[in-house]
Scaffold this motif. Structure first.
Motif, PDB file in Angstrom:
ATOM      1  N   ILE A   5       0.842  -1.186   0.000  1.00  7.97           N
ATOM      2  CA  ILE A   5       0.000   0.000   0.000  1.00  7.97           C
ATOM      3  C   ILE A   5       0.888   1.251   0.000  1.00  7.97           C
ATOM      4  O   ILE A   5       1.738   1.423   0.867  1.00  7.97           O
ATOM      5  CB  ILE A   5      -0.937   0.008   1.224  1.00  7.97           C
ATOM      6  CG1 ILE A   5      -1.893  -1.189   1.125  1.00  7.97           C
ATOM      7  CG2 ILE A   5      -1.725   1.321   1.293  1.00  7.97           C
ATOM      8  CD1 ILE A   5      -2.819  -1.369   2.319  1.00  7.97           C
ATOM      9  N   GLU A   6       0.657   2.109  -0.993  1.00 12.67           N
ATOM     10  CA  GLU A   6       1.486   3.309  -1.138  1.00 12.67           C
ATOM     11  C   GLU A   6       0.893   4.496  -0.373  1.00 12.67           C
ATOM     12  O   GLU A   6      -0.208   4.434   0.168  1.00 12.67           O
ATOM     13  CB  GLU A   6       1.634   3.638  -2.623  1.00 12.67           C
ATOM     14  CG  GLU A   6       2.303   2.492  -3.389  1.00 12.67           C
ATOM     15  CD  GLU A   6       2.653   2.859  -4.817  1.00 12.67           C
ATOM     16  OE1 GLU A   6       1.794   3.443  -5.503  1.00 12.67           O
ATOM     17  OE2 GLU A   6       3.792   2.552  -5.234  1.00 12.67           O
ATOM     18  N   ASP A   7       1.649   5.608  -0.376  1.00 12.24           N
ATOM     19  CA  ASP A   7       1.256   6.786   0.397  1.00 12.24           C
ATOM     20  C   ASP A   7      -0.062   7.426  -0.044  1.00 12.24           C
ATOM     21  O   ASP A   7      -0.625   8.227   0.689  1.00 12.24           O
ATOM     22  CB  ASP A   7       2.373   7.834   0.341  1.00 12.24           C
ATOM     23  CG  ASP A   7       3.614   7.373   1.100  1.00 12.24           C
ATOM     24  OD1 ASP A   7       3.497   6.414   1.894  1.00 12.24           O
ATOM     25  OD2 ASP A   7       4.690   7.966   0.906  1.00 12.24           O
ATOM     26  N   GLY A   8      -0.555   7.093  -1.227  1.00 14.65           N
ATOM     27  CA  GLY A   8      -1.809   7.675  -1.705  1.00 14.65           C
ATOM     28  C   GLY A   8      -3.030   7.170  -0.964  1.00 14.65           C
ATOM     29  O   GLY A   8      -4.132   7.678  -1.150  1.00 14.65           O
ATOM     30  N   CYS A   9      -2.849   6.178  -0.115  1.00 16.68           N
ATOM     31  CA  CYS A   9      -3.947   5.601   0.673  1.00 16.68           C
ATOM     32  C   CYS A   9      -4.668   6.681   1.470  1.00 16.68           C
ATOM     33  O   CYS A   9      -4.048   7.495   2.131  1.00 16.68           O
ATOM     34  CB  CYS A   9      -3.381   4.543   1.619  1.00 16.68           C
ATOM     35  SG  CYS A   9      -4.546   3.947   2.868  1.00 16.68           S
ATOM     36  N   ILE A  10      -6.015   6.672   1.376  1.00 15.57           N
ATOM     37  CA  ILE A  10      -6.817   7.655   2.117  1.00 15.57           C
ATOM     38  C   ILE A  10      -7.473   7.020   3.351  1.00 15.57           C
ATOM     39  O   ILE A  10      -8.407   7.569   3.926  1.00 15.57           O
ATOM     40  CB  ILE A  10      -7.885   8.285   1.210  1.00 15.57           C
ATOM     41  CG1 ILE A  10      -8.772   7.212   0.574  1.00 15.57           C
ATOM     42  CG2 ILE A  10      -7.223   9.147   0.118  1.00 15.57           C
ATOM     43  CD1 ILE A  10      -9.970   7.771  -0.210  1.00 15.57           C
ATOM     44  N   SER A  11      -6.993   5.845   3.735  1.00 19.94           N
ATOM     45  CA  SER A  11      -7.492   5.141   4.927  1.00 19.94           C
ATOM     46  C   SER A  11      -8.994   4.950   4.948  1.00 19.94           C
ATOM     47  O   SER A  11      -9.634   5.115   5.982  1.00 19.94           O
ATOM     48  CB  SER A  11      -7.036   5.884   6.199  1.00 19.94           C
ATOM     49  OG  SER A  11      -5.619   5.855   6.307  1.00 19.94           O
ATOM     50  N   CYS A  12      -9.546   4.563   3.787  1.00 21.39           N
ATOM     51  CA  CYS A  12     -11.000   4.343   3.726  1.00 21.39           C
ATOM     52  C   CYS A  12     -11.403   3.012   4.353  1.00 21.39           C
ATOM     53  O   CYS A  12     -12.543   2.820   4.747  1.00 21.39           O
ATOM     54  CB  CYS A  12     -11.481   4.402   2.276  1.00 21.39           C
ATOM     55  SG  CYS A  12     -10.938   2.997   1.264  1.00 21.39           S
ATOM     56  N   GLY A  13     -10.463   2.071   4.409  1.00 24.54           N
ATOM     57  CA  GLY A  13     -10.745   0.789   5.041  1.00 24.54           C
ATOM     58  C   GLY A  13     -11.351  -0.280   4.152  1.00 24.54           C
ATOM     59  O   GLY A  13     -11.546  -1.413   4.586  1.00 24.54           O
ATOM     60  N   THR A  14     -11.643   0.060   2.904  1.00 26.99           N
ATOM     61  CA  THR A  14     -12.264  -0.904   1.995  1.00 26.99           C
ATOM     62  C   THR A  14     -11.441  -2.171   1.823  1.00 26.99           C
ATOM     63  O   THR A  14     -11.968  -3.277   1.875  1.00 26.99           O
ATOM     64  CB  THR A  14     -12.479  -0.261   0.612  1.00 26.99           C
ATOM     65  OG1 THR A  14     -13.304   0.884   0.761  1.00 26.99           O
ATOM     66  CG2 THR A  14     -13.145  -1.244  -0.359  1.00 26.99           C
ATOM     67  N   CYS A  15     -10.150  -2.016   1.650  1.00 31.40           N
ATOM     68  CA  CYS A  15      -9.292  -3.168   1.389  1.00 31.40           C
ATOM     69  C   CYS A  15      -9.280  -4.167   2.533  1.00 31.40           C
ATOM     70  O   CYS A  15      -9.285  -5.378   2.311  1.00 31.40           O
ATOM     71  CB  CYS A  15      -7.881  -2.712   1.079  1.00 31.40           C
ATOM     72  SG  CYS A  15      -7.143  -1.663   2.361  1.00 31.40           S
ATOM     73  N   ALA A  16      -9.279  -3.669   3.751  1.00 34.89           N
ATOM     74  CA  ALA A  16      -9.238  -4.571   4.902  1.00 34.89           C
ATOM     75  C   ALA A  16     -10.442  -5.514   4.891  1.00 34.89           C
ATOM     76  O   ALA A  16     -10.331  -6.679   5.255  1.00 34.89           O
ATOM     77  CB  ALA A  16      -9.199  -3.763   6.193  1.00 34.89           C
ATOM     78  N   GLY A  17     -11.583  -4.997   4.420  1.00 33.48           N
ATOM     79  CA  GLY A  17     -12.794  -5.806   4.386  1.00 33.48           C
ATOM     80  C   GLY A  17     -12.817  -6.817   3.259  1.00 33.48           C
ATOM     81  O   GLY A  17     -13.569  -7.786   3.312  1.00 33.48           O
ATOM     82  N   THR A  18     -12.014  -6.609   2.228  1.00 39.53           N
ATOM     83  CA  THR A  18     -12.023  -7.519   1.081  1.00 39.53           C
ATOM     84  C   THR A  18     -10.943  -8.588   1.155  1.00 39.53           C
ATOM     85  O   THR A  18     -10.989  -9.563   0.426  1.00 39.53           O
ATOM     86  CB  THR A  18     -11.831  -6.744  -0.243  1.00 39.53           C
ATOM     87  OG1 THR A  18     -10.593  -6.048  -0.197  1.00 39.53           O
ATOM     88  CG2 THR A  18     -12.960  -5.746  -0.459  1.00 39.53           C
ATOM     89  N   CYS A  19      -9.963  -8.422   2.035  1.00 40.02           N
ATOM     90  CA  CYS A  19      -8.873  -9.402   2.114  1.00 40.02           C
ATOM     91  C   CYS A  19      -9.364 -10.706   2.752  1.00 40.02           C
ATOM     92  O   CYS A  19      -9.858 -10.705   3.869  1.00 40.02           O
ATOM     93  CB  CYS A  19      -7.715  -8.833   2.936  1.00 40.02           C
ATOM     94  SG  CYS A  19      -6.351  -9.996   3.104  1.00 40.02           S
ATOM     95  N   PRO A  20      -9.204 -11.835   2.047  1.00 39.82           N
ATOM     96  CA  PRO A  20      -9.697 -13.131   2.543  1.00 39.82           C
ATOM     97  C   PRO A  20      -8.889 -13.703   3.702  1.00 39.82           C
ATOM     98  O   PRO A  20      -9.364 -14.601   4.393  1.00 39.82           O
ATOM     99  CB  PRO A  20      -9.618 -14.028   1.303  1.00 39.82           C
ATOM    100  CG  PRO A  20      -8.483 -13.450   0.518  1.00 39.82           C
ATOM    101  CD  PRO A  20      -8.604 -11.955   0.716  1.00 39.82           C
ATOM    102  N   VAL A  21      -7.688 -13.183   3.895  1.00 33.65           N
ATOM    103  CA  VAL A  21      -6.852 -13.733   4.960  1.00 33.65           C
ATOM    104  C   VAL A  21      -6.541 -12.712   6.064  1.00 33.65           C
ATOM    105  O   VAL A  21      -5.658 -12.914   6.897  1.00 33.65           O
ATOM    106  CB  VAL A  21      -5.531 -14.308   4.385  1.00 33.65           C
ATOM    107  CG1 VAL A  21      -5.815 -15.524   3.515  1.00 33.65           C
ATOM    108  CG2 VAL A  21      -4.774 -13.252   3.599  1.00 33.65           C
ATOM    109  N   GLU A  22      -7.271 -11.583   6.031  1.00 31.93           N
ATOM    110  CA  GLU A  22      -7.109 -10.534   7.046  1.00 31.93           C
ATOM    111  C   GLU A  22      -5.664 -10.072   7.204  1.00 31.93           C
ATOM    112  O   GLU A  22      -5.148  -9.949   8.320  1.00 31.93           O
ATOM    113  CB  GLU A  22      -7.684 -11.008   8.387  1.00 31.93           C
ATOM    114  CG  GLU A  22      -9.178 -11.281   8.293  1.00 31.93           C
ATOM    115  CD  GLU A  22      -9.807 -11.678   9.626  1.00 31.93           C
ATOM    116  OE1 GLU A  22      -9.187 -11.464  10.682  1.00 31.93           O
ATOM    117  OE2 GLU A  22     -10.940 -12.185   9.597  1.00 31.93           O
ATOM    118  N   ALA A  23      -5.023  -9.835   6.073  1.00 33.27           N
ATOM    119  CA  ALA A  23      -3.622  -9.395   6.095  1.00 33.27           C
ATOM    120  C   ALA A  23      -3.493  -7.882   6.214  1.00 33.27           C
ATOM    121  O   ALA A  23      -2.397  -7.367   6.392  1.00 33.27           O
ATOM    122  CB  ALA A  23      -2.927  -9.867   4.812  1.00 33.27           C
ATOM    123  N   ILE A  24      -4.620  -7.152   6.102  1.00 33.44           N
ATOM    124  CA  ILE A  24      -4.562  -5.692   6.077  1.00 33.44           C
ATOM    125  C   ILE A  24      -5.098  -5.072   7.358  1.00 33.44           C
ATOM    126  O   ILE A  24      -6.155  -5.435   7.857  1.00 33.44           O
ATOM    127  CB  ILE A  24      -5.373  -5.154   4.883  1.00 33.44           C
ATOM    128  CG1 ILE A  24      -4.925  -5.838   3.584  1.00 33.44           C
ATOM    129  CG2 ILE A  24      -5.216  -3.640   4.772  1.00 33.44           C
ATOM    130  CD1 ILE A  24      -5.737  -5.441   2.367  1.00 33.44           C
TER     131      ILE A  24
END
Ligand code: SF4
Ligand code: SF4
Length: 57
Positions: A5-24
């Motif tokens: 994840i690069e610095d452009g991340c706006i911390s919306c949290g969407t990715c954490a919810g889509t990761c199947p192994v809870e790596a985020i």
């Protein structure tokens, strides 16, 4: 190698919810991917609204 994840991340949290192994998880200034857990499925990158998640080289 894992997705990153690069610095452009706006911390919306969407990715954490889509990761199947809870790596985020939420880091200090942006979300972060645990490289030891990521299975490189690409789901997080596909769902990021600002394209802040990049595939391993
Ligand atoms: Fe950051 Fe993209 Fe994840 Fe949202 S989906 S927290 S912008 S990396
Ligand atoms: Fe999770 Fe897949 Fe993204 Fe790795 S590539 S952090 S396993 S959603």
């Amino acid at each position: 190698m894992a997705y990153k994840i690069e610095d452009g991340c706006i911390s919306c949290g969407t990715c954490a919810g889509t990761c199947p192994v809870e790596a985020i998880s939420e880091g200090d200034s942006k979300y972060e991917i645990n490289a030891d857990v990521c299975v490189e499925c690409g789901a997080c990158a596909a769902g990021c609204p600002v394209g802040a998640i990049v595939a391993p080289e």
